[in-house]
Design a protein around this motif. Sequence first.
Motif, PDB file in Angstrom:
ATOM      1  N   ILE A 194      -7.632  22.278  69.471  1.00  0.00           N
ATOM      2  CA  ILE A 194      -7.102  20.914  69.593  1.00  0.00           C
ATOM      3  C   ILE A 194      -6.009  20.746  68.550  1.00  0.00           C
ATOM      4  O   ILE A 194      -6.260  20.845  67.342  1.00  0.00           O
ATOM      5  CB  ILE A 194      -8.212  19.872  69.397  1.00  0.00           C
ATOM      6  CG1 ILE A 194      -9.416  20.188  70.304  1.00  0.00           C
ATOM      7  CG2 ILE A 194      -7.697  18.476  69.682  1.00  0.00           C
ATOM      8  CD1 ILE A 194     -10.599  19.281  70.072  1.00  0.00           C
ATOM      9  N   GLN A 195      -4.798  20.501  69.014  1.00  0.00           N
ATOM     10  CA  GLN A 195      -3.665  20.359  68.117  1.00  0.00           C
ATOM     11  C   GLN A 195      -3.713  19.019  67.382  1.00  0.00           C
ATOM     12  O   GLN A 195      -4.348  18.063  67.844  1.00  0.00           O
ATOM     13  CB  GLN A 195      -2.360  20.483  68.899  1.00  0.00           C
ATOM     14  CG  GLN A 195      -2.162  21.844  69.562  1.00  0.00           C
ATOM     15  CD  GLN A 195      -2.103  22.983  68.572  1.00  0.00           C
ATOM     16  OE1 GLN A 195      -1.614  22.815  67.442  1.00  0.00           O
ATOM     17  NE2 GLN A 195      -2.600  24.148  68.983  1.00  0.00           N
ATOM     18  N   PRO A 196      -3.065  18.930  66.235  1.00  0.00           N
ATOM     19  CA  PRO A 196      -3.047  17.665  65.484  1.00  0.00           C
ATOM     20  C   PRO A 196      -2.527  16.510  66.343  1.00  0.00           C
ATOM     21  O   PRO A 196      -1.532  16.644  67.055  1.00  0.00           O
ATOM     22  CB  PRO A 196      -2.102  17.965  64.318  1.00  0.00           C
ATOM     23  CG  PRO A 196      -2.158  19.451  64.159  1.00  0.00           C
ATOM     24  CD  PRO A 196      -2.344  20.006  65.530  1.00  0.00           C
ATOM     25  N   GLY A 197      -3.234  15.407  66.301  1.00  0.00           N
ATOM     26  CA  GLY A 197      -2.838  14.223  67.051  1.00  0.00           C
ATOM     27  C   GLY A 197      -3.207  14.251  68.518  1.00  0.00           C
ATOM     28  O   GLY A 197      -2.950  13.283  69.231  1.00  0.00           O
ATOM     29  N   LYS A 198      -3.806  15.331  68.985  1.00  0.00           N
ATOM     30  CA  LYS A 198      -4.141  15.461  70.400  1.00  0.00           C
ATOM     31  C   LYS A 198      -5.610  15.129  70.652  1.00  0.00           C
ATOM     32  O   LYS A 198      -6.460  15.237  69.775  1.00  0.00           O
ATOM     33  CB  LYS A 198      -3.844  16.877  70.897  1.00  0.00           C
ATOM     34  CG  LYS A 198      -2.365  17.216  70.927  1.00  0.00           C
ATOM     35  CD  LYS A 198      -1.625  16.358  71.946  1.00  0.00           C
ATOM     36  CE  LYS A 198      -0.165  16.767  72.051  1.00  0.00           C
ATOM     37  NZ  LYS A 198       0.561  15.926  73.046  1.00  0.00           N
ATOM     38  N   LYS A 199      -5.876  14.753  71.894  1.00  0.00           N
ATOM     39  CA  LYS A 199      -7.232  14.447  72.339  1.00  0.00           C
ATOM     40  C   LYS A 199      -7.451  15.119  73.688  1.00  0.00           C
ATOM     41  O   LYS A 199      -6.543  15.149  74.519  1.00  0.00           O
ATOM     42  CB  LYS A 199      -7.440  12.941  72.440  1.00  0.00           C
ATOM     43  CG  LYS A 199      -7.157  12.194  71.136  1.00  0.00           C
ATOM     44  CD  LYS A 199      -7.197  10.691  71.331  1.00  0.00           C
ATOM     45  CE  LYS A 199      -6.868   9.969  70.028  1.00  0.00           C
ATOM     46  NZ  LYS A 199      -5.470  10.193  69.602  1.00  0.00           N
ATOM     47  N   ILE A 200      -8.654  15.643  73.906  1.00  0.00           N
ATOM     48  CA  ILE A 200      -8.969  16.313  75.159  1.00  0.00           C
ATOM     49  C   ILE A 200     -10.274  15.779  75.722  1.00  0.00           C
ATOM     50  O   ILE A 200     -11.122  15.264  74.990  1.00  0.00           O
ATOM     51  CB  ILE A 200      -9.080  17.852  74.975  1.00  0.00           C
ATOM     52  CG1 ILE A 200     -10.225  18.195  74.027  1.00  0.00           C
ATOM     53  CG2 ILE A 200      -7.768  18.428  74.497  1.00  0.00           C
ATOM     54  CD1 ILE A 200     -10.502  19.683  73.925  1.00  0.00           C
ATOM     55  N   ILE A 201     -10.412  15.879  77.053  1.00  0.00           N
ATOM     56  CA  ILE A 201     -11.662  15.520  77.722  1.00  0.00           C
ATOM     57  C   ILE A 201     -12.487  16.794  77.854  1.00  0.00           C
ATOM     58  O   ILE A 201     -12.040  17.784  78.444  1.00  0.00           O
ATOM     59  CB  ILE A 201     -11.388  14.891  79.098  1.00  0.00           C
ATOM     60  CG1 ILE A 201     -10.628  13.570  78.923  1.00  0.00           C
ATOM     61  CG2 ILE A 201     -12.690  14.648  79.859  1.00  0.00           C
ATOM     62  CD1 ILE A 201     -10.255  12.892  80.235  1.00  0.00           C
TER      63      ILE A 201
END
Length: 676
Positions: A399-406
């Motif tokens: 997960i990259q900085p500032g990113k969000k995943i489901i």
Amino acid sequence: MNFKKLCTALTLSALLASPPLWSNDTAAYAQDTTEQDTAKKVVLTLDSKDALLNDAPCQLEIPPVLVEGTAFLPARFVAEEILGAAVNWDATTRIMEITKGEVDVKMPLDTGMASVNGQEVEISNPPFIKDGRTLVPLRFLAENLNMSIEFNAEEKTITITEVITDEAEPAPVNLPPVITYLGLPNDVIKIGEAPNFNYTYDNEEGEIITDEEWSYQLPGDSRIMTGKPRAFFQPGEYTVSLRIKDAAGNSSETFSTGVTVTDEMLMSEMAFRFSSPVYGELFENAQNFSFNLVEPGENVAFERTGPVLHLSNSPEVVTGSGILYQSDASGDFRLLYHHLNGSSEKQCLYVIAGNNGQTPVTLSTLKSGVGGPVADYMNLGQTAAIRYLSSQPSDSVTIQPGKKIILNPGLRPLNYQEAVTGMQDFQADGNITISVIMGPQEAPEQEQEPELEQEPEETPGQEQVPEQAPEETPAQGVSIIFSDNPQEVEPDEVTGADGADSEPVPVKTPEELLQEKIEYLLSLPVLPRNSKQVRGIFSNADYLVDIQGNGGREEKIALGMETPGFDTWIEGIDPLTGETVKNVGNYGVVYHLKMSASENTGVLLNPRGSVFKGAFLGPDGNVYKAPSTSYFNGLRQAAVLGVLEAGQTDEFVYTPPSGSDTPIILTLIPEAFWDK
């Protein structure tokens, strides 16, 4: 059309939401070859854009790939060139329609559902989008759409050939088998006597029976027990049923017969079950053995250890959209969620991981058991426990900085009173935020404020000349289309009133749409906790339990019960309110049981709640249902956990299943007490 083919046709519809994957020259050649009557053939190479279409070279814009052992193919190229399917894309409703022969498929993108000839079905093994293109699992195409598949592992090539069937000669009809007799050599049988069932049947000559499906009912019990009964332990009339399947896959009608059991005892149930133990087998307890009156074990030690538990179960019944759980997590942690949709509207359950830090975070899945959506809550909890206990580590995600995943993409919406359960062990090498949210399938469209027209500035001393009204021109309508595949949309040229070209209409990428959806979900209100269920973060969510039977008496150990000196409900904090909470029932806790005895000792699992349907990991490394058939209803029955050989140490793993009542009692019964 059978369900398997429904799923395939449905999956294919999702795959075609992308523009052509071959060059213009190749497309022209493909149009010429589609008019031929010969079988079409394409040769693809994993991770390569080079392909052969009817032996002519062509270039794909994206290569087929291998993901976790499954080959994924570029959808539109294979579908249109090999299958000859007609495709219609409605950009307004974002519905893809595919027609091939008598099959008509309509599917909104990313819903997990579709309609096939008007019948709503669920997508299994959905495709995924890579570089703006849609890829489809190979096995769906191979099994259901009249194609022959050959895979060359050394050369990494996939050869797909259309199968042209000869309809002039219909295949011969293979009839299902017919059971003509089912019974015992004698009319009656004793308690504890192994029945010797015989049956006869009619079927095609030389065709063998490949499967038997047995079931039976206990006297006065409405539940259907699956499996062939090994013995009977209550006098009375039993109903035993059988269904058989032949080598052609045809199943017979169910045939039932009556069995009379006398009150003469050949062997007690306890002696029978422990003499030849079967993990998880139902212990009927016809002699009314009292589990609760057994004295607690003397040599039992409990030790807390293991990962942090994030438990999302309150509110359990969710009647509206909102955040159910949210907390920071790092290192080794476990997530358990169990929620059902209490709204008449369809809702989706989302598990979101976000990285609010400055460096990438790798999230690894160590164990995972997820089930649903279904309305059978006991079976759901047992299924999730079985999947968790039998799971192995899977691929990690960064997960990259500032990113969000489901973390649970592809889960279909929950209908009214359907539930979802998940129990997963993770390891994160940095800090992330875990959120469990119930929300709509699609985020509402954001309304943009209209730009106000500014009055032109008036130069001092200069008279303002009124603007002349332009001549009437046909209205120019502009539709802004948000698509998961930006290359799918090809808007016409848009001109202004003066005939000059205007700026192109912006189209959002799938990633932009996904992030917008996640931000909307995270903006939903926090739903209040229900006092009857649990929400919280708990440290040391594993129990190491060392049990040493003394061999001189029966003894019990309670799990999931507040027992001074033994098991206790773990305490934690509700991260959304800061309140102290207690995990009543210890759901999400994993018990590692190490058991030994000085004498041969049978072990029974007896639930103490109203209804129960669980699972455990046996010392042989396999996972077993408890009970192996049906479910527990009341406090009388138990499941066979096994037999401890004298001086031997066995290890079991157990976790309380969602949808069932806790606690349970483990009862150790030395061999000297089996015939009591």
